[in-house]
Design an enzyme around this catalytic site. Structure first.
Site, short mmCIF file in Angstrom:
data_model
loop_
_atom_site.label_atom_id
_atom_site.label_comp_id
_atom_site.label_asym_id
_atom_site.label_seq_id
_atom_site.Cartn_x
_atom_site.Cartn_y
_atom_site.Cartn_z
N HIS A 401 0.79 -1.23 0.00
CA HIS A 401 0.00 0.00 0.00
C HIS A 401 0.82 1.29 0.00
O HIS A 401 0.32 2.35 -0.39
CB HIS A 401 -0.93 0.01 1.22
CG HIS A 401 -2.19 0.78 1.02
ND1 HIS A 401 -2.25 1.94 0.26
CD2 HIS A 401 -3.45 0.57 1.45
CE1 HIS A 401 -3.48 2.40 0.27
NE2 HIS A 401 -4.23 1.59 0.98
N TYR A 517 -14.85 5.94 8.15
CA TYR A 517 -13.80 6.38 7.22
C TYR A 517 -14.23 5.99 5.81
O TYR A 517 -14.47 4.83 5.52
CB TYR A 517 -12.49 5.67 7.58
CG TYR A 517 -11.28 6.05 6.76
CD1 TYR A 517 -10.23 6.76 7.33
CD2 TYR A 517 -11.14 5.66 5.43
CE1 TYR A 517 -9.10 7.09 6.60
CE2 TYR A 517 -10.02 5.98 4.68
CZ TYR A 517 -9.00 6.69 5.27
OH TYR A 517 -7.88 7.01 4.55
N THR A 530 -4.79 10.58 -0.69
CA THR A 530 -6.16 10.36 -0.20
C THR A 530 -6.52 11.38 0.88
O THR A 530 -5.67 12.04 1.45
CB THR A 530 -6.32 8.95 0.40
OG1 THR A 530 -5.41 8.80 1.49
CG2 THR A 530 -6.08 7.88 -0.65
#
Length: 708
Positions: A401, A517, A530
């Site tokens: 990630h 979230y 993000t």
């Protein structure tokens, strides 16, 4: 010179006066050189001016907040200018230097939005306490931290991204398997070929074709759907030839310019497979031939080799120490280099996965778990992404990630699936197309010298990873009763509709509301990644309580539409740099650099996200002909739960009539159950649509009777 005119208004003559005397040029030559210098400077000035103007234009975001179908005159003029200044045939990175920098929002606005977001989650005393903490922070430490953050924003390309990558991802010492890595799935209904080697051949070829397009900048820049507004493409740079190397305090992302091979794992052995020969990319049939050689290789793993990958699945610090002591020289370093410098990692799994057999739902769940963590040692979780090809021809991938977010990997995977199936294809026997050069050298088996100390650490890392994997409860299900087509007919945003359904489902599941979230992107700005949309709002809570309290249907409809409008506004604020959480995160990092404590920031950043959600966008629908081939529907992907007592929910809106959901939680929490929550989500979706369209339930029941 020949027309006896000077379009430079005397500047060429001025340049000529200042030419060095050492240049022994004729007057005509001096004039030509001066004209050349002037025109070069003029051209550069024009390019920079156009780029600056485009940057100013792309800094305008009010168009996002205007009502659909009611564009203001100012926005119409703006859109026309953006089209005029945009390149007709842009390359992948054409807009990078024209993208604006992410602005630092006013601290007062961020704190006000934060208080608004937590109000429905706190009782009166708790909210008054938080209001007091917020006020004290703003009056004392907040403005000081804000000044330092503004200073950083002046010189940094993006004031968030480098800290986000380092402190959220690279400095984490817990396992990245499940906690950080995420997965992507194959087609739901079809498998292009049951031949494992053939599927691997086409998949590897498609991935290298994508890499070629990235290197040559032949991919079209990503844009906001339906507009000419470009998105940042910086994350594409580290897609291939990248690995995350462990460190005792922080990991490091290493990227190499090129790699002509992939690392392959099969039944406990590691191989290096060259996919280029004399500068030529091997054909899919040749790669299939080489993969088959690996599958047919009868050699056993060397001692300690089979479960070596568990080091990448366990805690980071032990892996860093072992790597430094035992993999820094000799044969171990050479073999580890082959894995880390490979374009990507490939696992030839000896299991069969997918929606098959008598219990397709259970098999889909097992398929998701396999991609998320596998056996905890048969993936190399440090690679930028690992491709998994199963025994029955099904495939998928697991992505690290820190280097990029899911939309980047989703774009790559869409291209791979479409190229594999519709462009490369297979012959009638299920083999790849093309000819084979039988003189190709065999794939290189990697050698290892794994001492007892390393084998002991492998066992310890595997135990940590296995415990984490056993904890994960996954449920994947396609929701087929309706999709974005019907939601849009109700004049609602599909994403807002799904988010509201998740709020309703969570309330029914747990009897309360929680901090939620939802991942949004900030790629309107250079190097943007993000931002968080806090989907649980005052409006969403009011709607859920009204619906569950049996209030008037018309009142509930009004509250639903008000909630959807609020959610869209929150999403737009996040996209345009006015979110809450990244700003507060950066203020917290500044406070740590300065060595000061903030009770407010410490409490904010320790709040658990019990409902973590993300939509996987479909970015290249034109690659899939769902009208003529509706069976070629992707399942999307998912991720592990963020909180021990919460849910992770990923969803992908496919076509007009389907939404695929991926739900995860932990078995250790008795209050969470992915299958139960999945049922609550499905029922909430139906109940919301029935509220908007009373005839919908009758229609679904009639369709259900027909199917029965």
């Amino acid at each position: 010179m020949y027309m006896q005119s000077d379009p430079s208004m005397g500047l060429i003559a001025k340049i000529q006066e200042h030419l060095p005397l050492s240049l022994s040029l004729s007057p005509q030559g001096q004039t030509m050189l001066s004209a050349l210098l002037f025109s070069t400077l003029l051209w550069m000035s024009l390019i920079l001016t156009l780029r600056f103007c485009l940057k100013l234009l792309l800094s305008y975001h009010r168009w996002m907040f205007e009502q659909h179908g009611h564009m203001s005159t100012k926005t119409k003029v703006w859109a026309t200018l953006v089209k005029l200044l945009s390149s007709r045939k842009p390359l992948l990175y054409s807009y990078q230097t024209s993208l604006p920098h992410l602005p630092v929002p006013p601290i007062k606005d961020t704190l006000e939005r934060y208080l608004e977001s937590v109000k429905p989650l706190l009782d009166l005393d708790g909210f008054q306490r938080m209001r007091r903490l917020t006020s004290e922070f703003e009056k004392s430490l907040g403005n000081r931290l804000q000044r330092y953050l503004r200073l950083k924003a002046l010189w940094a390309t993006n004031y968030v991204s480098d800290w986000w990558e380092e402190y959220v991802y690279l400095r984490s010492r817990s396992p990245i398997m499940v906690n950080s890595n995420y997965y992507g799935m194959d087609f739901l209904y079809v498998t292009p070929t049951p031949n494992q080697a053939a599927r691997a051949g086409n998949t590897i070829t498609a991935l290298f074709l994508y890499r070629r397009k990235v290197n040559r900048e032949e991919l079209n820049p990503s844009r906001i759907p339906g507009t000419v507004i470009p998105l940042c493409a910086a994350q594409c740079e580290r897609m291939f030839n990248t690995t995350r190397t462990p460190g005792e305090e922080t990991d490091v992302l290493q990227h190499w310019q090129d790699s002509e091979f992939v690392a392959v794992y099969h039944r406990g052995r590691y191989f290096r497979l060259w996919v280029y020969r004399a500068g030529r990319l091997l054909s899919p049939r040749e790669i299939q031939f080489q993969i088959q050689r690996i599958l047919d290789d009868p050699s056993p793993p060397s001692p300690g080799e089979e479960k070596l990958g568990a080091l990448t699945a366990g805690n980071r610090t032990p892996w860093a120490r072992v790597r430094k002591q035992f993999f820094s020289s000799g044969v171990n370093k050479q073999s580890l280099d082959c894995i880390e410098k490979a374009a990507f990692f490939v696992t030839l799994d000896d299991q069969a996965e997918g929606m098959k057999g008598e219990n397709p739902s259970e098999n889909l769940d097992r398929y998701a778990k396999s991609l998320l963590h596998g056996k905890c040692y048969d993936r190399w979780f440090d690679k930028s992404f690992s491709v998994v090809v199963y025994k029955n021809g099904k495939n998928g991938l697991n992505a690290e990630h820190s280097w990029a977010d899911a939309p980047i990997v989703a774009h790559l995977w869409e291209f791979t699936l479409a190229t594999d199936t519709f462009h490369l294809g297979y012959n009638s026997d299920g083999n790849c197309r093309g000819d084979v050069d039988h003189s190709l050298p065999h794939p290189q088996r990697l050698s290892w010298d794994i001492p007892f100390e390393v084998q002991t650490q492998i066992s310890e890392s595997l135990a940590v990873a296995q415990a984490l994997a056993d904890e994960v409860d996954c449920h994947v299900f396609p929701f087929r009763k309706f999709g974005k087509g019907l939601i849009k007919k109700m004049k609602l945003s599909p994403d807002s509709f799904v988010q509201l359904a998740l709020q309703l489902a969570y309330y029914r599941d747990r009897g309360t509301f929680c901090l939620t979230y939802e991942a949004s992107m900030t790629r309107l700005f250079r190097e943007g990644r993000t931002e968080t949309v806090r989907s649980c709002s005052n409006e969403s809570c009011a709607f859920v309580l009204a619906l569950e309290g049996g209030e008037d249907r018309e009142q509930c409809r009004k509250l639903l539409r008000k909630t959807a409008e609020k959610h869209q506004n929150l999403y737009r604020l996040a996209m345009t740099g006015s979110g809450i959480d990244r700003h507060l995160f950066c203020l917290y990092v500044v406070s740590k650099y300065l060595g000061v404590e903030s009770p407010f920031l410490k409490e904010v950043l320790s709040e658990p996200w019990r409902l973590s959600t993300s939509q996987t966008p479909v970015q290249q629908m034109e690659l899939f002909d769902l009208v003529n081939h509706p069976e070629f529907i992707s399942l999307g992907g998912g991720f592990g739960p963020v909180a021990d007592d919460g849910y992770g929910v990923s969803y992908i809106i496919m076509g007009e009539d389907m939404i695929n959901f991926h739900v995860s939680c932990k078995h250790s929490c008795k209050e969470t159950d992915s299958h139960k929550f999945g049922c609550q989500v499905s029922q909430a979706m139906v109940d919301l649509m029935t509220l908007l369209n009373p005839d919908f339930r009758d229609t679904t029941e009639a369709n259900s009777d027909e199917q029965t």
